[in-house]
Write a protein that holds these residues in place. Sequence first.
Motif, PDB file in Angstrom:
ATOM      1  N   TYR A  31       0.840  -1.202   0.000  1.00 47.47           N
ATOM      2  CA  TYR A  31       0.000   0.000   0.000  1.00 47.47           C
ATOM      3  C   TYR A  31       0.871   1.247   0.000  1.00 47.47           C
ATOM      4  CZ  TYR A  31       1.033   0.110   5.002  1.00 47.47           C
ATOM      5  OH  TYR A  31       1.677   0.146   6.213  1.00 47.47           O
ATOM      6  N   GLY A  32       0.248   2.377  -0.322  1.00 48.22           N
ATOM      7  CA  GLY A  32       0.945   3.658  -0.347  1.00 48.22           C
ATOM      8  C   GLY A  32       0.083   4.690  -1.044  1.00 48.22           C
ATOM      9  N   GLN A  33       0.686   5.840  -1.379  1.00 46.52           N
ATOM     10  CA  GLN A  33      -0.097   6.903  -1.996  1.00 46.52           C
ATOM     11  C   GLN A  33       0.799   7.864  -2.762  1.00 46.52           C
ATOM     12  OE1 GLN A  33      -0.272   6.643   1.565  1.00 46.52           O
ATOM     13  NE2 GLN A  33       1.389   8.096   1.933  1.00 46.52           N
ATOM     14  N   TYR A  34       0.146   8.612  -3.651  1.00 48.41           N
ATOM     15  CA  TYR A  34       0.753   9.751  -4.327  1.00 48.41           C
ATOM     16  C   TYR A  34       0.077  10.986  -3.758  1.00 48.41           C
ATOM     17  CZ  TYR A  34       2.133   6.139  -7.630  1.00 48.41           C
ATOM     18  OH  TYR A  34       2.649   5.001  -8.194  1.00 48.41           O
ATOM     19  N   GLU A  35       0.880  11.996  -3.395  1.00 47.29           N
ATOM     20  CA  GLU A  35       0.296  13.159  -2.714  1.00 47.29           C
ATOM     21  C   GLU A  35       1.002  14.448  -3.105  1.00 47.29           C
ATOM     22  OE1 GLU A  35       0.433  14.616   1.839  1.00 47.29           O
ATOM     23  OE2 GLU A  35      -0.504  12.660   1.550  1.00 47.29           O
ATOM     24  N   GLY A  36       0.212  15.489  -3.296  1.00 51.85           N
ATOM     25  CA  GLY A  36       0.732  16.825  -3.549  1.00 51.85           C
ATOM     26  C   GLY A  36      -0.010  17.830  -2.686  1.00 51.85           C
ATOM     27  N   ALA A  37       0.569  19.015  -2.523  1.00 51.17           N
ATOM     28  CA  ALA A  37      -0.043  20.036  -1.671  1.00 51.17           C
ATOM     29  C   ALA A  37       0.184  21.424  -2.247  1.00 51.17           C
ATOM     30  CB  ALA A  37       0.531  19.966  -0.252  1.00 51.17           C
ATOM     31  N   VAL A  38      -0.750  22.313  -1.940  1.00 49.63           N
ATOM     32  CA  VAL A  38      -0.627  23.741  -2.254  1.00 49.63           C
ATOM     33  C   VAL A  38      -0.759  24.482  -0.928  1.00 49.63           C
ATOM     34  CG1 VAL A  38      -1.614  25.712  -3.465  1.00 49.63           C
ATOM     35  CG2 VAL A  38      -1.604  23.457  -4.557  1.00 49.63           C
ATOM     36  N   ARG A  39       0.231  25.349  -0.654  1.00 48.67           N
ATOM     37  CA  ARG A  39       0.272  26.054   0.627  1.00 48.67           C
ATOM     38  C   ARG A  39       0.460  27.550   0.381  1.00 48.67           C
ATOM     39  NH1 ARG A  39       4.822  24.107   4.798  1.00 48.67           N
ATOM     40  NH2 ARG A  39       6.158  25.318   3.427  1.00 48.67           N
ATOM     41  N   VAL A  40      -0.281  28.363   1.111  1.00 48.21           N
ATOM     42  CA  VAL A  40      -0.202  29.826   1.007  1.00 48.21           C
ATOM     43  C   VAL A  40       0.602  30.341   2.198  1.00 48.21           C
ATOM     44  CG1 VAL A  40      -1.537  31.973   0.983  1.00 48.21           C
ATOM     45  CG2 VAL A  40      -2.400  29.952  -0.209  1.00 48.21           C
ATOM     46  N   ASN A  41       1.497  31.288   1.939  1.00 42.03           N
ATOM     47  CA  ASN A  41       2.323  31.877   2.988  1.00 42.03           C
ATOM     48  C   ASN A  41       1.744  33.237   3.382  1.00 42.03           C
ATOM     49  OD1 ASN A  41       4.286  33.183   4.514  1.00 42.03           O
ATOM     50  ND2 ASN A  41       5.992  32.501   3.242  1.00 42.03           N
ATOM     51  N   LEU A  42       1.273  33.357   4.613  1.00 43.54           N
ATOM     52  CA  LEU A  42       0.740  34.610   5.143  1.00 43.54           C
ATOM     53  C   LEU A  42       1.707  35.139   6.199  1.00 43.54           C
ATOM     54  CD1 LEU A  42      -3.030  33.629   5.518  1.00 43.54           C
ATOM     55  CD2 LEU A  42      -1.873  34.660   3.546  1.00 43.54           C
ATOM     56  N   LYS A  43       2.493  36.145   5.817  1.00 44.82           N
ATOM     57  CA  LYS A  43       3.418  36.846   6.703  1.00 44.82           C
ATOM     58  C   LYS A  43       4.491  35.938   7.306  1.00 44.82           C
ATOM     59  CE  LYS A  43       2.785  41.124   9.275  1.00 44.82           C
ATOM     60  NZ  LYS A  43       3.129  42.017   8.181  1.00 44.82           N
ATOM     61  N   ASP A  44       4.821  34.830   6.623  1.00 43.56           N
ATOM     62  CA  ASP A  44       5.795  33.845   7.102  1.00 43.56           C
ATOM     63  C   ASP A  44       5.400  33.234   8.447  1.00 43.56           C
ATOM     64  OD1 ASP A  44       7.446  34.090   4.883  1.00 43.56           O
ATOM     65  OD2 ASP A  44       8.723  35.614   5.804  1.00 43.56           O
ATOM     66  N   HIS A  45       4.134  33.364   8.817  1.00 41.39           N
ATOM     67  CA  HIS A  45       3.673  32.874  10.115  1.00 41.39           C
ATOM     68  C   HIS A  45       2.583  31.811   9.969  1.00 41.39           C
ATOM     69  CE1 HIS A  45       2.125  33.931  14.432  1.00 41.39           C
ATOM     70  NE2 HIS A  45       2.770  32.784  14.397  1.00 41.39           N
ATOM     71  N   TYR A  46       1.552  32.112   9.187  1.00 40.36           N
ATOM     72  CA  TYR A  46       0.446  31.174   8.978  1.00 40.36           C
ATOM     73  C   TYR A  46       0.503  30.627   7.556  1.00 40.36           C
ATOM     74  CZ  TYR A  46      -1.282  33.284  13.250  1.00 40.36           C
ATOM     75  OH  TYR A  46      -1.393  33.727  14.531  1.00 40.36           O
ATOM     76  N   PHE A  47       0.232  29.317   7.437  1.00 38.37           N
ATOM     77  CA  PHE A  47       0.345  28.647   6.148  1.00 38.37           C
ATOM     78  C   PHE A  47      -0.884  27.758   5.908  1.00 38.37           C
ATOM     79  CE2 PHE A  47       4.554  29.768   7.458  1.00 38.37           C
ATOM     80  CZ  PHE A  47       5.235  30.089   6.293  1.00 38.37           C
ATOM     81  N   PRO A  48      -1.994  28.343   5.424  1.00 40.12           N
ATOM     82  CA  PRO A  48      -3.139  27.501   5.041  1.00 40.12           C
ATOM     83  C   PRO A  48      -2.703  26.526   3.945  1.00 40.12           C
ATOM     84  CG  PRO A  48      -3.762  29.817   5.100  1.00 40.12           C
ATOM     85  CD  PRO A  48      -2.272  29.770   5.237  1.00 40.12           C
ATOM     86  N   ILE A  49      -3.204  25.292   4.015  1.00 37.66           N
ATOM     87  CA  ILE A  49      -2.723  24.248   3.106  1.00 37.66           C
ATOM     88  C   ILE A  49      -3.855  23.314   2.690  1.00 37.66           C
ATOM     89  CG2 ILE A  49      -2.049  22.747   5.039  1.00 37.66           C
ATOM     90  CD1 ILE A  49       0.393  21.908   3.294  1.00 37.66           C
ATOM     91  N   ILE A  50      -3.792  22.872   1.442  1.00 35.80           N
ATOM     92  CA  ILE A  50      -4.675  21.825   0.924  1.00 35.80           C
ATOM     93  C   ILE A  50      -3.784  20.721   0.373  1.00 35.80           C
ATOM     94  CG2 ILE A  50      -6.359  21.206  -0.854  1.00 35.80           C
ATOM     95  CD1 ILE A  50      -7.527  23.979  -0.593  1.00 35.80           C
ATOM     96  N   GLU A  51      -4.040  19.494   0.808  1.00 38.59           N
ATOM     97  CA  GLU A  51      -3.292  18.327   0.353  1.00 38.59           C
ATOM     98  C   GLU A  51      -4.246  17.380  -0.370  1.00 38.59           C
ATOM     99  OE1 GLU A  51      -0.125  18.250   4.070  1.00 38.59           O
ATOM    100  OE2 GLU A  51      -1.983  17.082   4.221  1.00 38.59           O
ATOM    101  N   LEU A  52      -3.873  17.000  -1.581  1.00 40.35           N
ATOM    102  CA  LEU A  52      -4.662  16.058  -2.372  1.00 40.35           C
ATOM    103  C   LEU A  52      -3.813  14.825  -2.639  1.00 40.35           C
ATOM    104  CD1 LEU A  52      -6.155  18.513  -5.003  1.00 40.35           C
ATOM    105  CD2 LEU A  52      -7.422  17.350  -3.220  1.00 40.35           C
ATOM    106  N   GLY A  53      -4.432  13.662  -2.555  1.00 40.17           N
ATOM    107  CA  GLY A  53      -3.672  12.451  -2.798  1.00 40.17           C
ATOM    108  C   GLY A  53      -4.518  11.347  -3.379  1.00 40.17           C
ATOM    109  N   TYR A  54      -3.837  10.292  -3.759  1.00 48.20           N
ATOM    110  CA  TYR A  54      -4.494   9.095  -4.288  1.00 48.20           C
ATOM    111  C   TYR A  54      -3.840   7.892  -3.624  1.00 48.20           C
ATOM    112  CZ  TYR A  54      -6.748   6.018  -7.650  1.00 48.20           C
ATOM    113  OH  TYR A  54      -7.526   5.061  -8.240  1.00 48.20           O
ATOM    114  N   GLY A  55      -4.588   7.213  -2.754  1.00 45.50           N
ATOM    115  CA  GLY A  55      -4.063   6.074  -2.024  1.00 45.50           C
ATOM    116  C   GLY A  55      -4.539   4.768  -2.616  1.00 45.50           C
ATOM    117  N   LYS A  56      -3.698   3.735  -2.520  1.00 43.62           N
ATOM    118  CA  LYS A  56      -4.093   2.437  -3.059  1.00 43.62           C
ATOM    119  C   LYS A  56      -3.455   1.310  -2.271  1.00 43.62           C
ATOM    120  CE  LYS A  56      -2.288   1.631  -7.203  1.00 43.62           C
ATOM    121  NZ  LYS A  56      -1.868   1.787  -8.592  1.00 43.62           N
ATOM    122  N   ALA A  57      -4.124   0.164  -2.308  1.00 44.31           N
ATOM    123  CA  ALA A  57      -3.611  -1.047  -1.670  1.00 44.31           C
ATOM    124  C   ALA A  57      -3.994  -2.244  -2.528  1.00 44.31           C
ATOM    125  CB  ALA A  57      -4.196  -1.205  -0.275  1.00 44.31           C
ATOM    126  N   ASP A  58      -3.077  -3.188  -2.604  1.00 43.00           N
ATOM    127  CA  ASP A  58      -3.314  -4.451  -3.304  1.00 43.00           C
ATOM    128  C   ASP A  58      -2.532  -5.508  -2.538  1.00 43.00           C
ATOM    129  OD1 ASP A  58      -3.708  -6.562  -4.982  1.00 43.00           O
ATOM    130  OD2 ASP A  58      -3.046  -5.539  -6.803  1.00 43.00           O
TER     131      ASP A  58
END
Length: 196
Positions: A31-58
């Motif tokens: 099992y495992g996954q492929y994953e990427g993320a997009v992160r916004v930098n707000l004043k080098d202090h706060y970092f809102p983030i969205i992570e998208l991935g595709y997980g699979k097992a066989d």
Amino acid sequence: MIAEPDTIPFFRGVSVSVDAVGPLMLAVSDYGQYEGAVRVNLKDHYFPIIELGYGKADAEDVSTRLSYKTSAPYLRAGVDVNLMKNKHDIYRIFGGMRYAYTNYKVDIFCPGVTDPVWQEKVEYKVKDMKCYYHWLEFVAGVDAKIWGPIRLGWSVRYKRRLMHDEGTMGKTWYVPGFGKQGNSRLGGTFNITFEI
């Protein structure tokens, strides 16, 4: 002595990253996954983030010959906070939190289970059983600027299940994005990041 006000702009940019651990897990395990993320930098202090991935097992159990398959996308959304005293350093130490969700289908197959009374083999099969998982992740990590816009970093994650439906056949073996089934799980990432 009065501290000088921070004149850094509120919006500091966007970064895109990929996780190197998930594909490595797929290469060496069931099992495992492929994953990427997009992160916004707000004043080098706060970092809102969205992570998208595709997980699979066989996977197949050698002793029982029971096989398990699933593959599905998952989504995480949250925020990281830079815990360094100097927020504008090339190094960052993060603490953060994510809300995560996946909706997945499971295939389970066993070529034969012997009935203890009639001594006949009975095939056991489940196809496209619908399941879902909601969970929280508590994140601690670091990253550093390596060269130009390239950053490398890692994170450790504690995953805690909130709500779930694993269908009608009992517990599922693997949940995309969460890992092996359970109430909680530890995980990690190694991120390669391009920061604009």
